[in-house]
Design an enzyme around this catalytic site. Structure first.
Site, PDB file in Angstrom:
ATOM      1  CG  ASN A 170      23.432 -45.620 -32.142  1.00  0.00           C
ATOM      2  OD1 ASN A 170      23.894 -45.206 -33.208  1.00  0.00           O
ATOM      3  ND2 ASN A 170      22.168 -45.423 -31.777  1.00  0.00           N
ATOM      4  CD  GLU A 171      25.530 -53.322 -30.944  1.00  0.00           C
ATOM      5  OE1 GLU A 171      25.829 -53.072 -29.760  1.00  0.00           O
ATOM      6  OE2 GLU A 171      24.735 -54.225 -31.260  1.00  0.00           O
TER       7      GLU A 171
END
Ligand code: F6R
Length: 653
Positions: A170-171
């Protein structure tokens, strides 16, 4: 001075930190002890569920952070009968596209590090599938999410943290309620992954990952982070605001999360950088020095211009009371730092050495410079190396590992072709030898991405680096080849980025050299930011060798000086010796680094920094000199810094 309590030399600070940390943090002396602690908690939970006849659901991560945790769980399975029969696992993520059998797949990683060594039923293992056709991915992700729910939700989630702040993949920009889905990988994440894929263009641009929302549903979460390279992002996640720009900061909203760190990863937390802001402290001189430097940097003033008001305004009124005000404190700390500066790293013969970092006697010292990789000696302490030689000390240099994985295939090929052509030109190319060369060239020609090298290629790559190291050591002034030692420590020789464990065989190589030379000074890399952990293991080997030899009389006089590698310098209050360099000396050092031709331009494993090693070294040494200048000391072109490791069994000076 550093002490033996932790690799970073800091002892745990015992008071409560409520103000700055928004997540519960526990700091351990090293990642092994921390991983064992987490493994014990997980094992306890598994056993409790077993007693109740229930299953337990674990959320698992890949990457370097949980490797020791998995090792400990495997040990517990082997030695303590910990069964995984009742364990169901869900992995966070997988690259996309990615076949399971690829060496870089997370499927492969999990089996290599955990699943192949424990009794978990294979149907209990869930890892996002990197082979699903693109058009089916959305449906597959919903199915994955549903499987977690059907299993009863995750009891314990293990997380690492990426330097972008990602958890799972989850950037930055990921939203709080996101569920399992396909994502694009951040540029920084892809660069960090080069170590597994060899070239950046081989790193997938996408992944399937559980979402922040999926992670937040876990009942208990452990976030693990080791090493200085994580320190900045750990600070943001732990002390910063909740923000989708730092996805790990969402964990601040979780009721049961624990952040498990080693000291280097905790280096930027306020409790480490300015502990006096967090509660009562024990004002040692080291801490006072840290506070003075910190105040000087905050105010932009040199030390001798700091006033009582400056200290009071920066939360240091207690220190003022203890030290009788700014004037006396400033002078004390100024003198202390002044005394760290010396152009005589081997000590100055005949001089009063009571305030010098090194002893005057013996005038001619025996020194060993340990270099984890073949170029760390000149990168990190090339200027000091040359000074020691120029000042006629008996300098030995010991290259701890072969450094063979960091040589490009095209360089190996060039050398093999050179050898073959040379032998042919001399009429010495036998049929057997020709076959041998051809085998190597064929291997290199057909080598798959990420494939480990055959021993012959590793040997050639190691020799390329040996030649470069020898050239750099000679350029630095070493005349006698007997003073150049290649230890080729076995832990490094896996042919992969991931190294083996440190064993007695490694420690004995170091101990035997120490015994043979009986040095007065040892220099070693105390740099814990090395992305592959090689520096860390090399330092452990040296410390273990010291421990082994501590009964020998000469060891009482054997001082250990630590330098930091290409990445970070010691904070100034930890520096015990700063060796200035003139512009000419900086240029000479640069040339020594240039001898490492295989590492020029773009080495295969450059770490987190786009600059070449000589640039990093130059910038860092200039920055250290600039910092001293800002604090009010003389202006030098550059400086190399060292911290002395204090053994409690060595007599005080
Ligand atoms: C791995 C994962 C990632 C890593 C993170 C840190 O499954 O989801 O979030 O945990 O990139 O990686 P390391 O531990 O290699 O520094």
């Amino acid at each position: 001075m550093l002490n033996t309590s932790s690799p970073s030399g800091k002892s745990p600070i015992k008071f409560q930190f409520k103000t700055f940390e928004k997540l519960p943090v526990k700091i351990w002396d090293d990642s092994r002890a921390a991983s064992l602690h987490v493994a014990k908690s997980i094992a306890l939970a598994i056993r409790q569920k077993q007693q109740d006849g229930e299953q337990i659901v674990l959320g698992l991560a890949t990457g370097s952070s949980p490797i020791k945790l998995y090792q400990e769980l495997v040990n517990m399975h082997r030695n303590e009968g910990l069964s995984f029969q009742n364990v169901i696992t869900f992995n966070l993520d997988e690259y996309y596209p990615m076949p399971k059998e690829a060496p870089q797949s997370y499927w492969h990683f999990m089996h290599e590090h955990l699943f192949d060594h424990v009794d978990i039923p294979s149907e209990n293992i869930h890892i996002p599938d990197g082979t699903i056709p693109m058009e089916k991915v959305a449906e597959y992700c919903q199915w994955y999410e549903k499987q977690i729910d059907l299993a009863g939700g995750i009891d314990i989630q293990v997380l690492g943290i990426g330097r972008t702040g990602h958890i799972g993949f989850n950037e930055p920009g990921s939203w709080e309620t996101s569920l399992t889905r396909m994502v694009r990988l951040d540029g920084l994440t892809r660069r960090d992954a080069i170590k597994d894929f060899i070239a950046e263009e081989d790193v997938p641009t996408r992944a399937i990952t559980m979402g922040i929302g999926s992670i937040m549903k876990a009942r208990t979460i452990y976030l693990l982070a080791w090493g200085q390279h994580k320190a900045d992002i750990v600070k943001e996640a732990v002390e910063g605001p909740v923000s989708s720009q730092v996805p790990a900061s969402f964990l601040q909203k979780h009721p049961n999360v624990r952040v498990i760190l080693d000291w280097p990863a905790a280096e930027r937390l306020t409790r480490t950088t300015a502990p006096w802001l967090c509660g009562m402290v024990n004002w040692t001189e080291d801490l006072a020095c840290q506070a003075v430097v910190w105040t000087a940097q905050k105010t932009g003033k040199p030390i001798l211009k700091l006033t009582n008001e400056d200290y009071n305004e920066h939360g240091l009124s207690e220190l003022m009371l203890k030290e009788n005000g700014a004037y006396e404190l400033n002078i004390k700390i100024f003198n202390r730092l002044q005394h760290t500066i010396t152009g005589w790293p081997g000590g100055k013969a005949g001089a009063d050495d009571s305030t010098r970092p090194e002893r005057a006697n013996p005038a001619r010292k025996r020194s060993i410079i340990f270099s984890p990789h073949p170029d760390d000696d000149v990168i990190s302490m090339g200027g000091t190396f040359m000074r020691l030689v120029d000042q006629e000390h008996d300098v030995h240099v010991a290259y701890q590992t072969s450094g063979n994985i960091a040589v490009h295939d095209h360089d190996a090929r060039r050398y093999v072709e050179f050898q073959r052509e040379y032998m042919a030109s001399q009429g010495m190319l036998s049929e057997n030898l020709n076959k041998h060369y051809q085998k190597i060239l064929d291997f290199l020609h057909n080598k798959a991405k990420g494939q480990a090298d055959i021993p012959e290629v590793r040997a050639i790559k190691g020799l390329i680096r040996r030649g470069e190291a020898r050239a750099a050591a000679r350029y630095s002034g070493i005349k006698d080849d007997d003073n150049i030692h290649f230890l080729d420590m076995p832990f490094y020789e896996t042919g992969h980025v991931h190294k083996g464990d440190l064993t007695d065989a490694d420690i004995d190589l170091v101990a035997n050299l120490l015994k043979a030379v009986k040095p007065h000074q040892v220099y070693a890399a105390g740099d814990l930011a090395d992305p592959h952990g090689t520096h860390r293991v090399c330092l452990e080997a040296i410390l273990a060798a010291f421990e082994k030899l501590k009964g020998e009389t000469w060891m009482q006089d054997c001082w250990l000086w630590l330098y930091r590698g290409a990445w970070h310098e010691f904070p100034i209050h930890e520096i015990d010796m700063a060796v200035p360099m003139s512009p000419d000396q900086v240029a000479r050092k640069q040339k020594a680094i240039f001898m490492h031709q295989s590492q020029k331009d773009r080495p295969p494993f450059p770490g987190e920094d786009d600059r070449e090693f000589w640039q990093r070294a130059k910038d860092r040494n200039k920055a250290t000199a600039e910092l001293y200048r800002q604090l009010g000391f003389a202006e030098y072109e550059a400086m190399e810094a060292f911290a002395r490791w204090k053994f409690d069994w060595q007599k005080p000076r």
